[in-house]
Design a protein around this motif. Structure first.
Motif, PDB file in Angstrom:
ATOM      1  N   VAL A  11      -0.821   4.253  13.597  1.00 26.97           N
ATOM      2  CA  VAL A  11      -0.343   3.094  12.849  1.00 26.97           C
ATOM      3  C   VAL A  11      -1.320   2.766  11.724  1.00 26.97           C
ATOM      4  O   VAL A  11      -0.926   2.532  10.570  1.00 26.97           O
ATOM      5  N   LEU A  12      -2.598   2.763  12.048  1.00 22.77           N
ATOM      6  CA  LEU A  12      -3.620   2.445  11.053  1.00 22.77           C
ATOM      7  C   LEU A  12      -3.587   3.419   9.888  1.00 22.77           C
ATOM      8  O   LEU A  12      -3.629   3.029   8.718  1.00 22.77           O
ATOM      9  N   SER A  25      -9.351 -16.295  12.177  1.00 22.75           N
ATOM     10  CA  SER A  25     -10.293 -16.458  11.080  1.00 22.75           C
ATOM     11  C   SER A  25      -9.864 -15.600   9.890  1.00 22.75           C
ATOM     12  O   SER A  25      -9.316 -14.503  10.058  1.00 22.75           O
ATOM     13  N   TYR A  26     -10.116 -16.097   8.689  1.00 23.24           N
ATOM     14  CA  TYR A  26      -9.834 -15.309   7.494  1.00 23.24           C
ATOM     15  C   TYR A  26     -10.567 -13.970   7.524  1.00 23.24           C
ATOM     16  O   TYR A  26     -10.077 -12.968   6.996  1.00 23.24           O
ATOM     17  N   TRP A  27     -11.743 -13.960   8.132  1.00 21.09           N
ATOM     18  CA  TRP A  27     -12.528 -12.733   8.167  1.00 21.09           C
ATOM     19  C   TRP A  27     -11.848 -11.651   8.999  1.00 21.09           C
ATOM     20  O   TRP A  27     -12.031 -10.458   8.747  1.00 21.09           O
ATOM     21  N   VAL A  28     -11.066 -12.047   9.986  1.00 21.51           N
ATOM     22  CA  VAL A  28     -10.333 -11.060  10.782  1.00 21.51           C
ATOM     23  C   VAL A  28      -9.307 -10.347   9.913  1.00 21.51           C
ATOM     24  O   VAL A  28      -9.226  -9.105   9.890  1.00 21.51           O
ATOM     25  N   THR A  29      -8.528 -11.127   9.169  1.00 19.84           N
ATOM     26  CA  THR A  29      -7.517 -10.534   8.288  1.00 19.84           C
ATOM     27  C   THR A  29      -8.170  -9.680   7.210  1.00 19.84           C
ATOM     28  O   THR A  29      -7.732  -8.551   6.937  1.00 19.84           O
ATOM     29  N   PHE A  30      -9.228 -10.210   6.589  1.00 21.62           N
ATOM     30  CA  PHE A  30      -9.917  -9.467   5.546  1.00 21.62           C
ATOM     31  C   PHE A  30     -10.494  -8.160   6.092  1.00 21.62           C
ATOM     32  O   PHE A  30     -10.399  -7.105   5.451  1.00 21.62           O
ATOM     33  N   SER A  31     -11.067  -8.215   7.281  1.00 20.05           N
ATOM     34  CA  SER A  31     -11.676  -7.019   7.875  1.00 20.05           C
ATOM     35  C   SER A  31     -10.618  -5.978   8.221  1.00 20.05           C
ATOM     36  O   SER A  31     -10.805  -4.781   7.970  1.00 20.05           O
ATOM     37  N   LEU A  32      -9.491  -6.410   8.807  1.00 19.75           N
ATOM     38  CA  LEU A  32      -8.438  -5.465   9.171  1.00 19.75           C
ATOM     39  C   LEU A  32      -7.834  -4.810   7.940  1.00 19.75           C
ATOM     40  O   LEU A  32      -7.517  -3.617   7.950  1.00 19.75           O
ATOM     41  N   TRP A  33      -7.679  -5.583   6.867  1.00 24.41           N
ATOM     42  CA  TRP A  33      -7.144  -4.982   5.659  1.00 24.41           C
ATOM     43  C   TRP A  33      -8.132  -3.990   5.046  1.00 24.41           C
ATOM     44  O   TRP A  33      -7.754  -2.918   4.585  1.00 24.41           O
ATOM     45  N   THR A  34      -9.410  -4.333   5.093  1.00 26.36           N
ATOM     46  CA  THR A  34     -10.426  -3.401   4.606  1.00 26.36           C
ATOM     47  C   THR A  34     -10.386  -2.098   5.379  1.00 26.36           C
ATOM     48  O   THR A  34     -10.469  -1.001   4.803  1.00 26.36           O
ATOM     49  N   ILE A  35     -10.225  -2.194   6.690  1.00 25.90           N
ATOM     50  CA  ILE A  35     -10.132  -0.991   7.523  1.00 25.90           C
ATOM     51  C   ILE A  35      -8.897  -0.185   7.144  1.00 25.90           C
ATOM     52  O   ILE A  35      -8.927   1.050   7.085  1.00 25.90           O
ATOM     53  N   LYS A  36      -7.785  -0.869   6.871  1.00 25.70           N
ATOM     54  CA  LYS A  36      -6.558  -0.169   6.477  1.00 25.70           C
ATOM     55  C   LYS A  36      -6.755   0.568   5.149  1.00 25.70           C
ATOM     56  O   LYS A  36      -6.302   1.703   4.988  1.00 25.70           O
ATOM     57  N   PHE A  95      -6.560  -6.319  -5.854  1.00 24.12           N
ATOM     58  CA  PHE A  95      -7.203  -6.628  -4.573  1.00 24.12           C
ATOM     59  C   PHE A  95      -7.376  -8.136  -4.412  1.00 24.12           C
ATOM     60  O   PHE A  95      -7.111  -8.695  -3.341  1.00 24.12           O
ATOM     61  N   LEU A  96      -7.800  -8.816  -5.458  1.00 26.03           N
ATOM     62  CA  LEU A  96      -7.965 -10.265  -5.391  1.00 26.03           C
ATOM     63  C   LEU A  96      -6.624 -10.965  -5.199  1.00 26.03           C
ATOM     64  O   LEU A  96      -6.506 -11.908  -4.394  1.00 26.03           O
ATOM     65  N   ILE A  97      -5.597 -10.512  -5.930  1.00 29.04           N
ATOM     66  CA  ILE A  97      -4.270 -11.121  -5.800  1.00 29.04           C
ATOM     67  C   ILE A  97      -3.730 -10.929  -4.384  1.00 29.04           C
ATOM     68  O   ILE A  97      -3.247 -11.877  -3.746  1.00 29.04           O
ATOM     69  N   PHE A  98      -3.816  -9.704  -3.870  1.00 29.73           N
ATOM     70  CA  PHE A  98      -3.290  -9.411  -2.543  1.00 29.73           C
ATOM     71  C   PHE A  98      -4.085 -10.120  -1.450  1.00 29.73           C
ATOM     72  O   PHE A  98      -3.522 -10.545  -0.438  1.00 29.73           O
ATOM     73  N   THR A  99      -5.384 -10.243  -1.636  1.00 35.85           N
ATOM     74  CA  THR A  99      -6.201 -10.954  -0.650  1.00 35.85           C
ATOM     75  C   THR A  99      -5.758 -12.407  -0.542  1.00 35.85           C
ATOM     76  O   THR A  99      -5.614 -12.955   0.564  1.00 35.85           O
ATOM     77  N   PHE A 100      -5.516 -13.038  -1.681  1.00 38.09           N
ATOM     78  CA  PHE A 100      -5.055 -14.428  -1.678  1.00 38.09           C
ATOM     79  C   PHE A 100      -3.740 -14.553  -0.923  1.00 38.09           C
ATOM     80  O   PHE A 100      -3.588 -15.431  -0.048  1.00 38.09           O
ATOM     81  N   PHE A 101      -2.782 -13.685  -1.224  1.00 40.47           N
ATOM     82  CA  PHE A 101      -1.480 -13.775  -0.571  1.00 40.47           C
ATOM     83  C   PHE A 101      -1.573 -13.439   0.915  1.00 40.47           C
ATOM     84  O   PHE A 101      -0.916 -14.067   1.747  1.00 40.47           O
ATOM     85  N   ALA A 102      -2.387 -12.450   1.278  1.00 36.65           N
ATOM     86  CA  ALA A 102      -2.522 -12.086   2.689  1.00 36.65           C
ATOM     87  C   ALA A 102      -3.111 -13.241   3.498  1.00 36.65           C
ATOM     88  O   ALA A 102      -2.633 -13.552   4.601  1.00 36.65           O
ATOM     89  N   HIS A 132      -2.577   2.779  -5.611  1.00 37.20           N
ATOM     90  CA  HIS A 132      -1.370   2.932  -4.797  1.00 37.20           C
ATOM     91  C   HIS A 132      -1.695   2.692  -3.328  1.00 37.20           C
ATOM     92  O   HIS A 132      -0.941   2.025  -2.610  1.00 37.20           O
ATOM     93  N   THR A 133      -2.793   3.230  -2.853  1.00 42.58           N
ATOM     94  CA  THR A 133      -3.213   2.992  -1.467  1.00 42.58           C
ATOM     95  C   THR A 133      -3.375   1.503  -1.206  1.00 42.58           C
ATOM     96  O   THR A 133      -2.998   0.993  -0.145  1.00 42.58           O
ATOM     97  N   LEU A 134      -3.922   0.786  -2.182  1.00 41.83           N
ATOM     98  CA  LEU A 134      -4.089  -0.659  -2.055  1.00 41.83           C
ATOM     99  C   LEU A 134      -2.742  -1.336  -1.872  1.00 41.83           C
ATOM    100  O   LEU A 134      -2.565  -2.193  -0.989  1.00 41.83           O
ATOM    101  N   PHE A 135      -1.748  -0.960  -2.689  1.00 45.25           N
ATOM    102  CA  PHE A 135      -0.417  -1.556  -2.603  1.00 45.25           C
ATOM    103  C   PHE A 135       0.214  -1.284  -1.238  1.00 45.25           C
ATOM    104  O   PHE A 135       0.715  -2.200  -0.573  1.00 45.25           O
ATOM    105  N   TYR A 136       0.192  -0.033  -0.828  1.00 36.37           N
ATOM    106  CA  TYR A 136       0.887   0.332   0.403  1.00 36.37           C
ATOM    107  C   TYR A 136       0.209  -0.256   1.632  1.00 36.37           C
ATOM    108  O   TYR A 136       0.882  -0.669   2.591  1.00 36.37           O
ATOM    109  N   SER A 137      -1.107  -0.308   1.634  1.00 34.58           N
ATOM    110  CA  SER A 137      -1.793  -0.930   2.765  1.00 34.58           C
ATOM    111  C   SER A 137      -1.471  -2.420   2.831  1.00 34.58           C
ATOM    112  O   SER A 137      -1.373  -3.002   3.917  1.00 34.58           O
ATOM    113  N   PHE A 138      -1.270  -3.036   1.666  1.00 33.44           N
ATOM    114  CA  PHE A 138      -0.883  -4.446   1.642  1.00 33.44           C
ATOM    115  C   PHE A 138       0.524  -4.640   2.192  1.00 33.44           C
ATOM    116  O   PHE A 138       0.782  -5.579   2.962  1.00 33.44           O
TER     117      PHE A 138
END
Length: 425
Positions: free
Chosen positions: A184-185, A29-40, A10-17, A143-149
């Motif tokens: 899509v989500l 904002s970074y918070w938008v990307t972080f929030s959308l990924w959390t929702i995913k 999660f930390l690695i993917f967050t950095f790259f995202a 796996h869900t973490l990988f695919y959502s990324f």
């Protein structure tokens, strides 16, 4: 240990995202990307939970089967890493005889597909799930973490490419529109083929838009990689994207020239389809796909089956059948065909889609800020994809998944027409 591995990735993917977002969508904002990924992540987890606790029959849960098949393939890694690599790349006929006892335990490694078969989408999904399992230890939530990324990165590239061509649209609205459509989500966040498909679609569209800006090298790389991913995991999306990409790249900024190019291109394609031997082959393949899907739905006693139009063999009966196919893709399942919780959610989404598209047509004047070639590119792909899905798919649940790329490409039109414009500063 599972949570430790999950947190590390999660930390690695967050950095790259966040790095990719800063490069492609700097106004967000970074918070938008972080929030959308959390929702995913939550959406993918919720979908997994539904298929584990509600649809307990594994036959209805590809999300379960891909994961289990991938872990089964890892037995080959434990026996011989060299053989495992050969299987990943389809070498030596996947060593079918040597590892038949593993393949026979899988749902999506069919006996009739003996051989290399690198373009068999189901097998490639098993291969991908296996590699993810090798990196995570096999915990389903990792796996869900990988695919959502994967799909988040695809959405970043899609929105990043479109943002340069839609300067009046706020980047956060555009990015959110490519993520938050319910189907899509959910489906692109789970352990399904829609996740690598979303990555491939995003890269292909980004590459196409970059080529349009005459940045050849910067466009060819993502375009090629995107099409490769689509061919490996969702071949029909690569096929339906090809003509819109060609017509878009062939068009100039002149509205008249754009209309001429698209009219001639589509007309030529239809002539080839209906009046030439290669066209007959195309129609035969689509018809065979339709027949196979009907047979599979019958054998597996699929829920919520819908009537599918026959594939037209001449242009004279193509129009009514095409409308039927598009109706199936974008409006099925109908309320009285609901057979479970997912069908009910699909009906609600169809209502939402109908309302949003109606409002978009009402607000069509706002679309004048878009280049006509871009409008035709997005809608052209959605229509071709809608036709192919509508002619071949007889199960409402499958339609909901297969129409995801069409919804993704229509989302920028919706947000352009309905979202507040960006304020000049």
């Amino acid at each position: 240990m599972d949570w430790f591995v999950w947190s590390l990735w999660f930390l690695i993917f967050t950095f790259f995202a966040l790095f990719i977002q800063k490069k492609l969508l700097p106004e967000i904002s970074y918070w938008v990307t972080f929030s959308l990924w959390t929702i995913k992540i939550l959406a993918g987890t919720a979908l997994w939970a539904i298929y584990v606790n509600y649809y307990t029959d594994e036959r209805t849960g590809d999300i379960i089967s891909y994961h289990r098949d991938g872990l089964e393939l890892l037995h080959i890694w434990r026996e011989s890493p060299v053989d495992y690599v050969k299987v990943l790349f389809g070498l030596e006929n996947n060593l079918e005889e040597r590892y038949a006892h593993y393949y026979n335990n899988m749902r999506y490694w069919y006996e009739e597909w003996k051989g290399s078969n690198l373009i068999i989408e189901f097998r490639n999904m098993v291969r991908l799930s296996s590699v993810v399992g090798l990196l995570t230890g096999g915990w389903v939530h990792s796996h869900t973490l990988f695919y959502s990324f994967f799909s988040l990165v695809g959405a970043l590239f899609l929105a990043g490419g479109l943002a340069r061509h839609l300067p009046l649209v706020r980047q956060d609205y555009l990015f959110a529109a490519t993520v938050l459509f319910p189907s899509v989500l959910a489906w692109t966040s789970a352990i399904m083929r829609e996740s690598p498909m979303m990555l491939g679609l995003g890269l292909a569209v980004y590459g196409t838009l970059t080529l349009k800006e005459r940045r050849i090298l910067a466009g060819l790389a993502p375009l090629t990689l995107g099409f490769l991913l689509l061919i490996l995991f969702k071949t029909h999306v690569a096929l339906t994207l090809t003509l819109p990409v060609i017509l878009f790249l062939a068009s100039s900024k002149s509205q008249k020239q754009v209309l001429v190019v698209h009219t001639l291109g589509v007309t030529l394609f239809l002539i080839v389809v209906f009046f030439t031997p290669p066209g007959n082959l195309i129609l035969h393949v689509v018809d065979k796909k339709r027949e196979n899907f009907l047979n599979v739905a019958e054998v597996w006693e699929a829920r919520s089956r819908v009537p599918v139009p026959e594939v037209p063999q001449n242009p004279w009966d193509a129009v009514p059948k095409a409308f039927h196919a598009l109706f199936n893709t974008f409006l099925q399942p109908l309320p009285w065909r609901v057979r479970g919780i997912m069908d009910g959610l699909a009906v609600l989404e169809n209502i939402l889609f109908l309302v949003l598209m109606s409002l978009t047509l009402i607000s069509w004047r706002k679309l004048k800020s878009m280049e006509i070639s871009l409008i035709l590119f997005l809608t052209g792909f959605a229509l071709w994809q809608g036709l192919l899905v509508g002619f071949t798919t007889s199960v409402a649940g499958a339609i909901v998944r297969y129409k995801v790329p069409a919804l993704v490409m229509l989302a920028p039109l919706i947000v352009t027409a309905l979202a507040p414009p960006r304020q000049n500063t």
